[in-house]
Every structure is written in C-alpha cells, then in structure tokens.
Design a protein around this motif. Structure first.
Motif, PDB file in Angstrom:
ATOM      1  N   ASN A 254       8.700  11.693  -0.983  1.00 28.62           N
ATOM      2  CA  ASN A 254       7.539  12.347  -1.569  1.00 28.62           C
ATOM      3  C   ASN A 254       6.277  11.534  -1.270  1.00 28.62           C
ATOM      4  N   ALA A 255       5.347  12.144  -0.528  1.00 28.31           N
ATOM      5  CA  ALA A 255       4.136  11.453  -0.106  1.00 28.31           C
ATOM      6  C   ALA A 255       3.102  11.337  -1.223  1.00 28.31           C
ATOM      7  N   PHE A 256       3.357  11.990  -2.359  1.00 29.53           N
ATOM      8  CA  PHE A 256       2.425  11.919  -3.485  1.00 29.53           C
ATOM      9  C   PHE A 256       2.728  10.748  -4.414  1.00 29.53           C
ATOM     10  N   TYR A 257       3.881  10.092  -4.259  1.00 29.05           N
ATOM     11  CA  TYR A 257       4.331   9.100  -5.239  1.00 29.05           C
ATOM     12  C   TYR A 257       3.926   7.685  -4.857  1.00 29.05           C
ATOM     13  N   ASP A 258       3.414   6.951  -5.836  1.00 32.69           N
ATOM     14  CA  ASP A 258       3.111   5.527  -5.668  1.00 32.69           C
ATOM     15  C   ASP A 258       3.497   4.815  -6.964  1.00 32.69           C
ATOM     16  N   PRO A 259       4.503   3.952  -6.932  1.00 37.29           N
ATOM     17  CA  PRO A 259       4.968   3.305  -8.169  1.00 37.29           C
ATOM     18  C   PRO A 259       3.951   2.354  -8.777  1.00 37.29           C
ATOM     19  N   ASP A 260       2.960   1.904  -7.986  1.00 34.33           N
ATOM     20  CA  ASP A 260       2.008   0.916  -8.467  1.00 34.33           C
ATOM     21  C   ASP A 260       0.707   1.518  -9.004  1.00 34.33           C
ATOM     22  N   ASP A 261       0.587   2.840  -8.938  1.00 33.73           N
ATOM     23  CA  ASP A 261      -0.636   3.490  -9.402  1.00 33.73           C
ATOM     24  C   ASP A 261      -0.498   3.862 -10.880  1.00 33.73           C
ATOM     25  N   GLN A 262      -1.614   3.805 -11.618  1.00 33.27           N
ATOM     26  CA  GLN A 262      -1.546   4.109 -13.056  1.00 33.27           C
ATOM     27  C   GLN A 262      -1.104   5.535 -13.327  1.00 33.27           C
ATOM     28  N   TYR A 263      -1.359   6.448 -12.371  1.00 33.41           N
ATOM     29  CA  TYR A 263      -0.918   7.834 -12.527  1.00 33.41           C
ATOM     30  C   TYR A 263       0.332   8.134 -11.687  1.00 33.41           C
ATOM     31  N   PHE A 264       0.854   7.081 -11.035  1.00 35.35           N
ATOM     32  CA  PHE A 264       1.986   7.212 -10.110  1.00 35.35           C
ATOM     33  C   PHE A 264       1.664   8.171  -8.956  1.00 35.35           C
ATOM     34  N   LEU A 265       0.390   8.217  -8.570  1.00 36.33           N
ATOM     35  CA  LEU A 265      -0.055   9.057  -7.465  1.00 36.33           C
ATOM     36  C   LEU A 265      -0.495   8.181  -6.301  1.00 36.33           C
ATOM     37  N   SER A 266      -0.054   8.523  -5.107  1.00 35.85           N
ATOM     38  CA  SER A 266      -0.473   7.807  -3.905  1.00 35.85           C
ATOM     39  C   SER A 266      -1.902   8.189  -3.545  1.00 35.85           C
ATOM     40  N   ASP A 267      -2.476   7.444  -2.602  1.00 31.71           N
ATOM     41  CA  ASP A 267      -3.812   7.796  -2.114  1.00 31.71           C
ATOM     42  C   ASP A 267      -3.804   9.192  -1.509  1.00 31.71           C
ATOM     43  N   ALA A 268      -2.737   9.517  -0.771  1.00 31.26           N
ATOM     44  CA  ALA A 268      -2.635  10.862  -0.176  1.00 31.26           C
ATOM     45  C   ALA A 268      -2.566  11.920  -1.263  1.00 31.26           C
ATOM     46  N   PRO A 321       2.112  16.824 -13.681  1.00 33.33           N
ATOM     47  CA  PRO A 321       3.158  16.566 -14.682  1.00 33.33           C
ATOM     48  C   PRO A 321       3.459  15.076 -14.797  1.00 33.33           C
ATOM     49  N   LEU A 322       3.724  14.626 -16.023  1.00 35.84           N
ATOM     50  CA  LEU A 322       3.960  13.209 -16.282  1.00 35.84           C
ATOM     51  C   LEU A 322       5.169  12.703 -15.500  1.00 35.84           C
ATOM     52  N   TYR A 323       5.023  11.510 -14.957  1.00 37.93           N
ATOM     53  CA  TYR A 323       6.101  10.887 -14.177  1.00 37.93           C
ATOM     54  C   TYR A 323       7.279  10.528 -15.081  1.00 37.93           C
ATOM     55  N   ARG A 324       8.484  10.810 -14.585  1.00 33.46           N
ATOM     56  CA  ARG A 324       9.709  10.399 -15.288  1.00 33.46           C
ATOM     57  C   ARG A 324      10.488   9.445 -14.389  1.00 33.46           C
ATOM     58  N   PRO A 325      10.842   8.278 -14.893  1.00 38.20           N
ATOM     59  CA  PRO A 325      11.586   7.309 -14.065  1.00 38.20           C
ATOM     60  C   PRO A 325      12.835   7.945 -13.465  1.00 38.20           C
ATOM     61  N   GLY A 326      13.042   7.665 -12.174  1.00 40.06           N
ATOM     62  CA  GLY A 326      14.188   8.226 -11.477  1.00 40.06           C
ATOM     63  C   GLY A 326      13.928   9.587 -10.869  1.00 40.06           C
TER      64      GLY A 326
END
Length: 445
Positions: A254-268, A321-326
């Motif tokens: 998933n190109a939208f995911y970034d684990p280090d972002d406060q919203y778990f959203l990548s720059d893309a 939608p809010l990120y859920r671990p896993g």
C-alpha cells in the motif's frame, strides 16, 4: 462464478458448459447509461476476432452520423452468466471496449478514459488503483411515484425493513456474477438500502458498478418494485451517495501507508488526497452529474459539501479511516461526495488523475478538520480557507468547462460533448416552472 475466464477459449468453454444461447455485449454511453445488444452464441468467434459493428450515432456522446461506425470488442475477463435469465439456452453478458473501424480505441469510450488514467498511474510506478464504492439506492412501489415500502432507518430489521428478502436475493445474484459482497443493510432513509461490494482494481470495479445497478433493478422488478439510484428522490430525507474508498499500490504494498507519520499516511498518500481536494470543485460535474445531484449536496443530510479532510468527521469531503495495527494494506481515503448515478468509469478516472496530479506536483495536504463543518459560520469557513462544492449543476459545469485536468482526462471529443450535454440539461431545467414556485408565488404575486 468460478475463476474468471482470461481469453476467448475460456469463454467458449463456459458458453458450452452453461448452455448459453445469447450473449449481451455491454458498454456505456458518456453519461454512464448501460447499452447492450445481443448476439447468438454462434457469432462468438467472430466477435472476438473482428469485433461487432454497430451504429454509434444514436449513443449519447458518441460520434455524429457521418462518422458513426463503431466496433464493440468483447473483454473475455468480464464474461458472466445472467442469473435472472432462464438457465436453459441461457444468457450471458460481456463488457466491451469500443474501437473505431480502424481498430484503434475510440476516444469517446468511457472505459478507454479510465484505461488512460490507469496507464498514467502505471507510468508513475503504481501497480494498482483499488476502489471500494458504496452505492445506496431506494426501493419504491413503482416507477411513477416515490411511495416507500417501509419507514425503517439505519440498520433496521424485520418489520421496519421490507426489503430484506430482495436484498438477500440481490446479494446472491451479485455473487453469481462474480462480485464479492461484504455488507448489506437498510440505510438511513425510509426504503433506502446499501449493498457494499469488496474493493478491487478500478476497471473491474467500474464494470461491477454497472452490473450492480442493473442487478439491483432486475431483482426489484421481480418483486414488482422499482429501484432507483436517483441521488435525491425524497424531500427532507437523506439522498443516496456513493462513498468511494481509494488506495494506490506499488510493488504489492500500500503506497498510502507510512508507519512513522502521525496519520500513518505516506507523502504519496497525502499528496493524492490533496490533489482530490484541490480539484474537487472542477471535477464535481463528473461525480455529481445531474441537476438532482445538487439537491443531495446540501448541508444537514450527511452529504459533504465542504472541501476538507478528516479522520473521524463525516461532514468533511474526505475521510481517512483510522489506522488499525496489522491492517497496513487497508490504509485508504474515502471520498464522500460522489453519487451512485454517476458514470463510474469517468468518476474513477478523474479521481485518479486528480490524485496523481497531487503526487506529481507535490501538493501539500492541509491540516485535518475535526470540527463539524456544518456548524461553522460562513466567515469561519472562509477564514480557514474551506471551499464549498458547487451548489448547482449550472455552476459545476461552468467550472468543469475551464478545467485543464478534466480536458486531459476525458480527451477533447468527450470533454466537449459532456460540457455541451450538461449545459443543455441545466438550461432545460432552469426554464421550468415548478410546483414549488406556483405554490409559493401564484397566490400572492
């Protein structure tokens, strides 16, 4: 349906296995109205080798009569048996790409518009554009009135949900057509329903949206009822939306995911959302293309009209939608303004192109708006820089007419025809004298 066929030989085998006598060749006009003509199964080889010619001059948005010859080329991956037709000497459908007589893709074919957008995504390194549309609809007692079948509300059951049996049959029919259904339930409005398809690649989902709409209508008709995807058929009740979940994948991730972002959203992911927000007003006439669409897009009925994004706030145009671990692969955005009477091919194409524009040009995503935007005063929204969607089709189509993004997405031929058709629709509407005007003005003026 079992595994989908991949080529003409697979389709021929299924035709023999299921005793298929007729094949309906499906495609859409510029407005997303399903078009079809039927061929004898004996003509199948010729259809795959040469396509089937037809006169395109009577298809809305296609070529004029002097250059009207078109060729429908079946896509074997879209073959499915129609479950509401007889099983003996049965009927199947297959979606087609439209070509010119020279066998080049026709620029006025909505499927081709979406293919071009997907090609751009691929050139930018993205493997898949996944879409999960949620189409709502109403069931009425007939097609001449808006007499509801129940007074149920959200998630109501049994006596408050007259449509539970017809929904069940609809889900079973969709599954026979190879469409995975995740949810089905009564919606907020009386006699309003939703059947949610599992997300998938955009081209398949556009095909599935067309299949979904006709399936819902066919099953309702079996019960003597009328199903409508009209955005706002009932005054004072919620309209029908098509909340559209979207994500991009790259190398299977998933190109939208970034684990280090406060919203778990990548720059893309952020830039993609920013692209849709920035271009929302100019693409509004595509995802909300009817006069009636703008009766739904008003404050107070859950339909978003303010151009902002949020994580929980459903009054914003975009919800993440809010990120859920896993569940990293499910990172996505949800655009809440499209309605189910749009042309899904054009809608998914402009949404993708707007998002890609954001990535390519590095658009900055503004801060999320977690307040209820309906409760903000106009001055406060202006101070925060929150724009509003067009209020009428007339306003929307004039903004679209100036859009370089929509012109590139649709191509010159389709762009000009779409603007022309929608301007005419608005002109036809605005000269009408309505019962509301007569009731309000005739006694006092």
């Amino acid at each position: 349906m079992p595994d989908q066929p991949q080529n003409a030989a697979d389709v021929r085998a299924l035709v023999d296995e299921h005793d298929i006598r007729f094949l309906r060749l499906w495609f859409t006009d510029i407005l997303g109205q399903l078009k079809s003509f039927s061929i004898n199964a004996a003509e199948l080889d010729d259809a795959f080798e040469n396509g089937m010619g037809f006169d395109g001059s009577s298809i809305t948005g296609f070529n004029a009569i002097e250059e009207s010859d078109m060729v429908a080329v079946p896509d074997p991956r879209t073959f499915a048996v129609l479950p509401w037709r007889p099983t003996d000497q049965g009927v199947a459908r297959i979606f087609c790409d439209i070509h010119t007589p020279e066998r080049t893709p026709y620029e006025g074919d909505p499927r081709q518009v979406l293919r071009r957008a997907l090609d751009r995504a691929e050139q930018m390194g993205f493997d898949t554009f996944n879409v999960g549309p949620e189409l709502e609809y109403f069931l009425f007692k007939d097609n001449k009135s808006t007499e509801v079948l129940d007074e149920g509300g959200y998630f109501d059951l049994t006596t408050l949900d007259a449509g539970s049996d017809v929904r069940r049959e609809t889900v079973l029919a969709l599954e026979q057509l190879g469409i995975h259904v995740e949810y089905s339930h009564h919606e907020v409005g009386p006699s309003q329903h939703e059947v949610d398809m599992r997300y998938g690649p955009a081209l398949k989902m556009a095909d599935d949206c067309m299949t979904y709409r006709i399936t819902v209508k066919e099953i309702a008709m079996k019960y003597g009822w009328h199903a409508t995807f009209m955005p706002k058929p009932l005054f004072g009740e919620n309209g029908s939306g098509m909340h559209t979940h979207q994500s991009l994948f790259k190398d299977g991730s998933n190109a939208f995911y970034d684990p280090d972002d406060q919203y778990f959203l990548s720059d893309a992911g952020k830039a993609f959302i920013a692209g849709q927000l920035k271009h929302a007003r100019e693409i509004s006439a595509i995802f909300a293309q009817w006069v009636n669409s703008y009766k739904r897009l008003v404050p107070g009925y859950e339909a978003p009209v303010y151009v902002a994004w949020s994580r929980r706030n459903r009054s914003a145009l975009v919800r993440v939608p809010l990120y859920r671990p896993g569940h990293e692969q499910s990172t996505r955005m949800e655009l809440r303004c499209p309605d189910p009477a749009c042309n899904p091919y054009l809608t998914f194409a402009v949404l993708l192109q707007a998002g890609l524009e954001g990535i390519e040009k590095g658009y900055e995503l503004p801060e999320p708006m977690e307040k209820n935007l309906y409760h903000l005063a106009p001055d406060d929204r202006k101070r925060l820089g929150i724009e509003q969607l067009p209020e009428t089709l007339g306003e929307a189509i004039e903004i679209t007419a100036e859009s370089e993004l929509v012109l590139r997405t649709l191509g010159e031929h389709m762009f000009n025809r779409f603007v022309e058709i929608k301007r005419q629709e608005w002109d036809d509407y605005r000269v009408q004298v309505t019962p509301w005007e007569l009731d309000r003005y005739l006694p006092v003026l």
